[in-house]
Design an enzyme around this catalytic site. Structure first.
Site, PDB file in Angstrom:
ATOM      1  N   CYS A 176     -54.075   4.845 -31.531  1.00 16.16           N
ATOM      2  CA  CYS A 176     -53.763   5.084 -32.943  1.00 16.16           C
ATOM      3  C   CYS A 176     -54.953   4.543 -33.701  1.00 16.16           C
ATOM      4  O   CYS A 176     -55.445   3.442 -33.395  1.00 16.16           O
ATOM      5  CB  CYS A 176     -52.489   4.339 -33.340  1.00 16.16           C
ATOM      6  N   CYS A 216     -56.397  11.023 -36.831  1.00 14.31           N
ATOM      7  CA  CYS A 216     -55.034  10.515 -36.647  1.00 14.31           C
ATOM      8  C   CYS A 216     -54.498  11.123 -35.357  1.00 14.31           C
ATOM      9  O   CYS A 216     -54.388  12.353 -35.245  1.00 14.31           O
ATOM     10  CB  CYS A 216     -54.196  10.950 -37.849  1.00 14.31           C
TER      11      CYS A 216
HETATM   12  N1  DGL Z   1     -53.418   6.376 -37.580  1.00 17.30           N
HETATM   13  C1  DGL Z   1     -52.462   7.236 -37.022  1.00 17.30           C
HETATM   14  C2  DGL Z   1     -52.661   7.595 -35.585  1.00 17.30           C
HETATM   15  O1  DGL Z   1     -53.771   7.561 -35.102  1.00 17.30           O
HETATM   16  C3  DGL Z   1     -51.071   7.305 -37.557  1.00 17.30           C
HETATM   17  C4  DGL Z   1     -50.292   6.064 -37.673  1.00 17.30           C
HETATM   18  C5  DGL Z   1     -49.010   6.318 -38.423  1.00 17.30           C
HETATM   19  O2  DGL Z   1     -49.073   6.829 -39.534  1.00 17.30           O
HETATM   20  O3  DGL Z   1     -47.938   6.015 -37.879  1.00 17.30           O
HETATM   21  O4  DGL Z   1     -51.733   7.953 -34.894  1.00 17.30           O
END
Ligand code: DGL
Length: 272
Positions: free
Chosen positions: A192, A78
């Site tokens: 993301c 993440c």
């Molecule tokens: N998948 C996540 C990232 O890479 C987080 C997305 C979220 O929860 O807003 O930032």
């Protein structure tokens, strides 16, 4: 000979389903490993929550995976959690291999011919000090259009096709003109881990010629390198995935069945 730690699982963590895009790459690079994938669904999305909140959740989940699942390594799949808390995690778990993800600005500079690059990521990521430092380190090397994509990870998490389409169009229009002609954006950074799952939708708005860059494969290779260095690589036996989440395990199950190259076991509700 790998030590006993080699038999322990690798924790992989995201606010929700996005980290499954990284887990796919991890399973390819590390076919004998067992993975404990944790989706913090009860608190997703992280991207517009503020970094203190995200850092607190990240530390809680890391402790849970260490104490309850005995992980030998943690992949923070993440960008938002990495931006908010990777330094704290490393300080808190000096004996754990910790790998984070960040928007792939450097590989994008290497890939771009026009020198115009768009970066899609969450607001917490793009407003973080970590991202500012990365961006500053590449000053003058390319023109970056950085777009905080409020709502997009949430729409992906909720499977909201109309929302995904509208937000994709809005944010890519905001970035500018895409293509390979001088002055056009020829490279798109998916900053993301949720965004690789909507690559087809993004492509509808920016065309076939634009190169998409995500971080799954390099993160998987870095994890393999660090585990090998530590003598903790699993080199035999069948790999496996345990799916854990803080809410709605059936949503993670459905996402895993759809997105994991080989589908995992049913998700369990976990109490982090
Ligand atoms: N998948 C996540 C990232 O890479 C987080 C997305 C979220 O929860 O807003 O930032």
């Amino acid at each position: 000979m790998p030590g006993a730690l080699a038999d322990r699982p690798i924790g992989v963590f995201d606010s929700g389903i996005g980290g499954l895009s990284v887990l796919n790459a991890l399973r390819d690079a590390l076919p004998h490993e067992r993975f404990a994938y944790f989706a913090d669904t009860a608190h997703a999305p992280y991207g517009e929550r503020g970094d203190a909140y995200v850092a607190q959740r990240t530390r809680t989940v890391a402790r849970y995976l260490r104490d309850r699942h005995g992980i030998k390594a943690l992949v923070v799949a993440c960008n938002t959690a990495t931006a908010a808390a990777i330094h704290e995690l490393r300080a808190e778990h000096p004996n754990l291999t910790v790998v984070g993800v960040e928007p792939a600005l450097k590989p994008a500079v290497a890939a771009s011919s026009t020198g115009h690059i768009a970066v899609l990521a969450t607001r917490v990521t793009v407003e973080s000090r970590k991202f500012a430092a990365l961006h500053a380190s590449l000053a003058g090397r390319a023109d970056f259009r950085i777009i905080p994509c409020d709502g997009l990870a949430g729409a992906i998490e909720g499977g909201d096709a109309a929302g995904i389409a509208a937000l994709s169009e809005r944010y890519l229009r905001q970035a500018g003109s895409f293509g390979t002609a001088p002055g056009q954006i020829d490279t798109l950074v998916l900053g993301c881990t949720h965004y690789p799952f909507i690559a087809a939708e993004l492509r509808r708005h920016c065309g076939e010629a634009v190169r998409f860059i995500d971080t799954g494969a390099p993160v998987a290779l870095q994890t393999r390198r660090l585990l090998a260095q530590a003598g903790q690589l699993a080199t035999e036996g069948e790999g496996a995935v345990a799916l854990l989440s803080s809410a709605a395990p059936e949503a993670l199950d459905a996402a895993a069945a759809r997105w994991l190259a080989r589908s995992g076991v049913p998700a369990a509700l976990a109490g982090a």
